[in-house]
Design an enzyme around this catalytic site. Structure first.
Site, short mmCIF file in Angstrom:
data_model
loop_
_atom_site.label_atom_id
_atom_site.label_comp_id
_atom_site.label_asym_id
_atom_site.label_seq_id
_atom_site.Cartn_x
_atom_site.Cartn_y
_atom_site.Cartn_z
N HIS A 4 0.82 5.27 1.23
CA HIS A 4 0.16 6.29 2.06
C HIS A 4 0.19 7.62 1.31
CE1 HIS A 4 0.39 4.15 6.09
NE2 HIS A 4 1.33 3.49 5.44
N HIS B 266 0.84 -1.20 0.00
CA HIS B 266 0.00 0.00 0.00
C HIS B 266 0.87 1.24 0.00
CE1 HIS B 266 0.65 -1.34 4.14
NE2 HIS B 266 0.68 -0.06 4.49
P1 5GP Z 1 2.15 0.09 7.42
O1 5GP Z 1 1.88 -1.36 7.05
O2 5GP Z 1 2.26 0.98 6.20
O3 5GP Z 1 3.30 0.23 8.36
O4 5GP Z 1 0.87 0.61 8.23
C1 5GP Z 1 -0.43 0.15 7.94
C2 5GP Z 1 -1.41 1.30 7.96
O5 5GP Z 1 -2.70 0.73 7.77
C3 5GP Z 1 -1.45 2.08 9.27
O6 5GP Z 1 -1.34 3.47 9.00
C4 5GP Z 1 -2.81 1.72 9.87
O7 5GP Z 1 -3.42 2.79 10.56
C5 5GP Z 1 -3.61 1.31 8.67
N1 5GP Z 1 -4.60 0.29 8.99
C6 5GP Z 1 -4.36 -0.88 9.64
N2 5GP Z 1 -5.50 -1.59 9.77
C7 5GP Z 1 -6.48 -0.83 9.18
C8 5GP Z 1 -7.88 -1.03 9.00
O8 5GP Z 1 -8.47 -2.04 9.40
N3 5GP Z 1 -8.56 -0.05 8.37
C9 5GP Z 1 -7.95 1.09 7.89
N4 5GP Z 1 -8.72 1.98 7.27
N5 5GP Z 1 -6.62 1.31 8.05
C10 5GP Z 1 -5.90 0.36 8.69
#
Ligand code: 5GP
Length: 131
Positions: A95, A93
């Protein structure tokens, strides 16, 4: 087992959806660094962004660009910052984060606590700006 983002894409877990096409899904991050913080996810479940095939990775940039302009139309900011971490969710993903300074994109900052109504309102405005 399906990732949490695959479950979101399938509608098994709710999300504040921003946009989708046949390959990508965009929705608000539930723990945002700023209002309008959006995640862009490929529907094809792949852990690491740079394991995506070239076409899918390139298309993700183009899809992100459309969403970024819509966010920028709605949220007051200097520009949309782009970050890739993938440390928490093993489903690639990007951001997209409205920023005014470099500290606005620090993931060690406390996250915003938004109400359901605030999330809905932001998502609706960005969706409208995409049209
Ligand atoms: P990363 O994998 O990039 O370190 O972080 C994952 C991102 O996904 C985080 O910013 C977190 O807040 C977001 N995230 C994790 N679980 C969920 C979810 O169930 N719903 C949403 N909308 N965002 C999520």
């Amino acid at each position: 087992m399906a990732s949490i983002f695959t479950k979101i894409i399938r509608g098994e877990i709710p999300s504040y959806k921003i946009a989708e096409d046949e390959n990508y899904y965009a929705f608000l991050d539930i723990n945002p660094l700023a209002k309008g913080h959006t995640l862009i996810v490929p529907k094809k479940e792949t852990d690491y962004l740079f394991d995506l095939d070239d076409d899918l990775l390139a298309g993700m940039s183009v899809f992100s660009k459309k969403v970024a302009w819509a966010i920028e139309n709605v949220i007051q900011c200097a520009r949309i910052g782009v970050a890739v971490l993938g440390l928490e969710v093993p489903h690639a993903h990007i951001h997209l984060i409205p920023i005014n300074s470099e500290t606005d994109i620090s993931f060690s900052k406390p996250k915003l606590k938004l109400s359901d109504e605030e999330f809905r309102e932001i998502a609706e405005k960005i969706r409208m700006a995409l049209k």
